[in-house]
Design a protein around this motif. Sequence first.
Motif, PDB file in Angstrom:
ATOM      1  N   VAL A   1     -22.557   2.184  64.509  1.00 16.37           N
ATOM      2  CA  VAL A   1     -21.851   1.787  63.637  1.00 16.37           C
ATOM      3  C   VAL A   1     -22.604   1.127  62.525  1.00 16.37           C
ATOM      4  O   VAL A   1     -23.382   0.473  62.459  1.00 16.37           O
ATOM      5  CB  VAL A   1     -20.887   0.759  64.006  1.00 16.37           C
ATOM      6  CG1 VAL A   1     -19.881   0.344  63.054  1.00 16.37           C
ATOM      7  CG2 VAL A   1     -20.148   1.302  65.221  1.00 16.37           C
ATOM      8  N   PRO A   2     -22.404   1.950  61.188  1.00 14.77           N
ATOM      9  CA  PRO A   2     -23.028   1.540  60.116  1.00 14.77           C
ATOM     10  C   PRO A   2     -22.635  -0.025  59.814  1.00 14.77           C
ATOM     11  O   PRO A   2     -21.711  -0.316  59.892  1.00 14.77           O
ATOM     12  CB  PRO A   2     -22.387   2.315  58.789  1.00 14.77           C
ATOM     13  CG  PRO A   2     -21.986   3.533  59.628  1.00 14.77           C
ATOM     14  CD  PRO A   2     -21.288   2.948  60.962  1.00 14.77           C
ATOM     15  N   SER A   3     -23.639  -0.689  59.346  1.00 19.27           N
ATOM     16  CA  SER A   3     -23.550  -2.295  59.132  1.00 19.27           C
ATOM     17  C   SER A   3     -22.848  -2.193  57.742  1.00 19.27           C
ATOM     18  O   SER A   3     -22.690  -1.253  56.856  1.00 19.27           O
ATOM     19  CB  SER A   3     -25.113  -2.888  58.967  1.00 19.27           C
ATOM     20  OG  SER A   3     -25.644  -2.286  57.777  1.00 19.27           O
ATOM     21  N   ARG A   4     -22.229  -3.514  57.369  1.00 12.29           N
ATOM     22  CA  ARG A   4     -21.601  -3.866  55.994  1.00 12.29           C
ATOM     23  C   ARG A   4     -22.525  -3.350  54.844  1.00 12.29           C
ATOM     24  O   ARG A   4     -21.984  -2.809  54.009  1.00 12.29           O
ATOM     25  CB  ARG A   4     -21.224  -4.827  56.167  1.00 12.29           C
ATOM     26  CG  ARG A   4     -20.322  -5.216  54.760  1.00 12.29           C
ATOM     27  CD  ARG A   4     -19.685  -6.572  54.745  1.00 12.29           C
ATOM     28  NE  ARG A   4     -18.890  -7.011  53.530  1.00 12.29           N
ATOM     29  CZ  ARG A   4     -17.885  -6.507  53.402  1.00 12.29           C
ATOM     30  NH1 ARG A   4     -17.027  -5.603  54.306  1.00 12.29           N
ATOM     31  NH2 ARG A   4     -17.023  -6.637  52.179  1.00 12.29           N
TER      32      ARG A   4
ATOM     33  N   ASP B   1     -25.124  -1.194  54.975  1.00 15.78           N
ATOM     34  CA  ASP B   1     -25.085   0.499  54.807  1.00 15.78           C
ATOM     35  C   ASP B   1     -23.689   0.955  54.133  1.00 15.78           C
ATOM     36  O   ASP B   1     -23.944   2.059  53.357  1.00 15.78           O
ATOM     37  CB  ASP B   1     -25.343   0.641  56.191  1.00 15.78           C
ATOM     38  CG  ASP B   1     -26.722   0.605  56.694  1.00 15.78           C
ATOM     39  OD1 ASP B   1     -27.533   0.387  55.920  1.00 15.78           O
ATOM     40  OD2 ASP B   1     -27.062   0.647  57.985  1.00 15.78           O
ATOM     41  N   ALA B   2     -22.779   0.294  54.472  1.00 15.68           N
ATOM     42  CA  ALA B   2     -21.589   0.791  54.015  1.00 15.68           C
ATOM     43  C   ALA B   2     -21.344   0.863  52.588  1.00 15.68           C
ATOM     44  O   ALA B   2     -21.016   1.695  51.746  1.00 15.68           O
ATOM     45  CB  ALA B   2     -20.149   0.354  55.011  1.00 15.68           C
TER      46      ALA B   2
ATOM     47  N   ASN C   1     -23.901   3.096  50.742  1.00 18.43           N
ATOM     48  CA  ASN C   1     -23.444   4.510  50.938  1.00 18.43           C
ATOM     49  C   ASN C   1     -22.250   4.634  49.886  1.00 18.43           C
ATOM     50  O   ASN C   1     -22.135   5.920  49.211  1.00 18.43           O
ATOM     51  CB  ASN C   1     -22.721   4.911  52.434  1.00 18.43           C
ATOM     52  CG  ASN C   1     -24.058   5.218  53.407  1.00 18.43           C
ATOM     53  OD1 ASN C   1     -25.219   5.164  52.930  1.00 18.43           O
ATOM     54  ND2 ASN C   1     -23.581   5.217  54.495  1.00 18.43           N
ATOM     55  N   ARG C   2     -21.227   3.741  49.838  1.00 20.31           N
ATOM     56  CA  ARG C   2     -20.172   3.985  48.819  1.00 20.31           C
ATOM     57  C   ARG C   2     -20.809   4.212  47.415  1.00 20.31           C
ATOM     58  O   ARG C   2     -20.316   4.982  46.697  1.00 20.31           O
ATOM     59  CB  ARG C   2     -19.279   2.556  49.029  1.00 20.31           C
ATOM     60  CG  ARG C   2     -17.993   2.946  48.019  1.00 20.31           C
ATOM     61  CD  ARG C   2     -17.205   1.445  47.931  1.00 20.31           C
ATOM     62  NE  ARG C   2     -16.069   1.664  47.036  1.00 20.31           N
ATOM     63  CZ  ARG C   2     -14.959   2.191  47.379  1.00 20.31           C
ATOM     64  NH1 ARG C   2     -14.825   2.967  48.353  1.00 20.31           N
ATOM     65  NH2 ARG C   2     -14.108   2.311  46.306  1.00 20.31           N
TER      66      ARG C   2
ATOM     67  N   THR D   1     -19.363  10.991  56.206  1.00 22.36           N
ATOM     68  CA  THR D   1     -19.632   9.574  55.363  1.00 22.36           C
ATOM     69  C   THR D   1     -18.616   9.597  54.082  1.00 22.36           C
ATOM     70  O   THR D   1     -18.085   8.563  53.811  1.00 22.36           O
ATOM     71  CB  THR D   1     -21.132   9.484  54.976  1.00 22.36           C
ATOM     72  OG1 THR D   1     -21.909   9.483  56.117  1.00 22.36           O
ATOM     73  CG2 THR D   1     -21.125   8.063  54.194  1.00 22.36           C
TER      74      THR D   1
ATOM     75  N   ARG E   1     -15.181   8.829  55.127  1.00 25.31           N
ATOM     76  CA  ARG E   1     -14.957   7.392  55.764  1.00 25.31           C
ATOM     77  C   ARG E   1     -14.859   6.272  54.618  1.00 25.31           C
ATOM     78  O   ARG E   1     -14.115   5.289  54.879  1.00 25.31           O
ATOM     79  CB  ARG E   1     -16.266   7.160  56.644  1.00 25.31           C
ATOM     80  CG  ARG E   1     -16.302   7.533  58.157  1.00 25.31           C
ATOM     81  CD  ARG E   1     -17.379   6.689  58.745  1.00 25.31           C
ATOM     82  NE  ARG E   1     -18.670   6.924  58.210  1.00 25.31           N
ATOM     83  CZ  ARG E   1     -19.721   7.707  58.632  1.00 25.31           C
ATOM     84  NH1 ARG E   1     -19.066   8.819  59.648  1.00 25.31           N
ATOM     85  NH2 ARG E   1     -20.739   8.160  58.319  1.00 25.31           N
ATOM     86  N   HIS E   2     -15.297   6.740  53.399  1.00 28.65           N
ATOM     87  CA  HIS E   2     -15.027   5.933  52.301  1.00 28.65           C
ATOM     88  C   HIS E   2     -13.856   6.344  51.458  1.00 28.65           C
ATOM     89  O   HIS E   2     -13.047   5.524  51.061  1.00 28.65           O
ATOM     90  CB  HIS E   2     -16.156   5.854  51.342  1.00 28.65           C
ATOM     91  CG  HIS E   2     -17.361   5.102  51.976  1.00 28.65           C
ATOM     92  ND1 HIS E   2     -17.355   3.824  51.925  1.00 28.65           N
ATOM     93  CD2 HIS E   2     -18.338   5.505  52.624  1.00 28.65           C
ATOM     94  CE1 HIS E   2     -18.555   3.411  52.671  1.00 28.65           C
ATOM     95  NE2 HIS E   2     -19.122   4.528  52.882  1.00 28.65           N
TER      96      HIS E   2
END
Length: 213
Positions: free
Chosen positions: A8-11, A13-14, A17-18, A51, A54-55
């Motif tokens: 699960v991507p960490s916060r 990483d999220a 990525n955003r 990805t 997911r955002h």
Amino acid sequence: MTRSTPAVPSRSDAVRNRRLLLDAAARTFAERGVEVSIGEIAQCAGVGKGTVFRHFSSKADLLAAIMLGMLDELRSTATALLEAGDPARALREFMAAGVEIFVRDRAFCEVVGRPSLQSEQVREAIHDLRDVVERLTDRARREGAVRPDITGTDVVLLLSGIQHTAAPLLDAEPQAWRRYLELALDGITADTGRPLPHPPPHRLPLAAPDLDH
């Protein structure tokens, strides 16, 4: 054998990525317009297509996030200029800043100028911008710096009109839009004594193009 579960991507990483997605989408939309696909944006950002979703649930949502940033930039510029001592100069500076954004970001012009997309937040932001520009225009009207029948809605619509006029020249002459900005400014400041032949729109007409492909 025990099957491993996907990480699960960490916060952090999220968040990263955003930001990568928004930066990549802003670049590709600005250069090529709203026809760019989600797959192309993901590739440009160096992430998987999953990805992106997911955002952002759709391309319209991704574009809306970018539009909101640009609209906030324009609204902040207009709001700051409400404090300027010279109302005519303030309106001129706002229009120059607005056309620069339209020229820089092709997607902004396509979506805001065409009109807008399927996002209530963006619709509200456009109307908020129009209201601030109306105050900016009203200051210039009261000073006699623009025609008495020019409205903030007229000014907002003129921004995309100037970009569209200069668009065929911009690849070879990136500053050509300044010529047409001056022509537009001459048109709104010269009071000929003749009223415009059609009443101004009360609100910007906003419809929603299909962006999800």
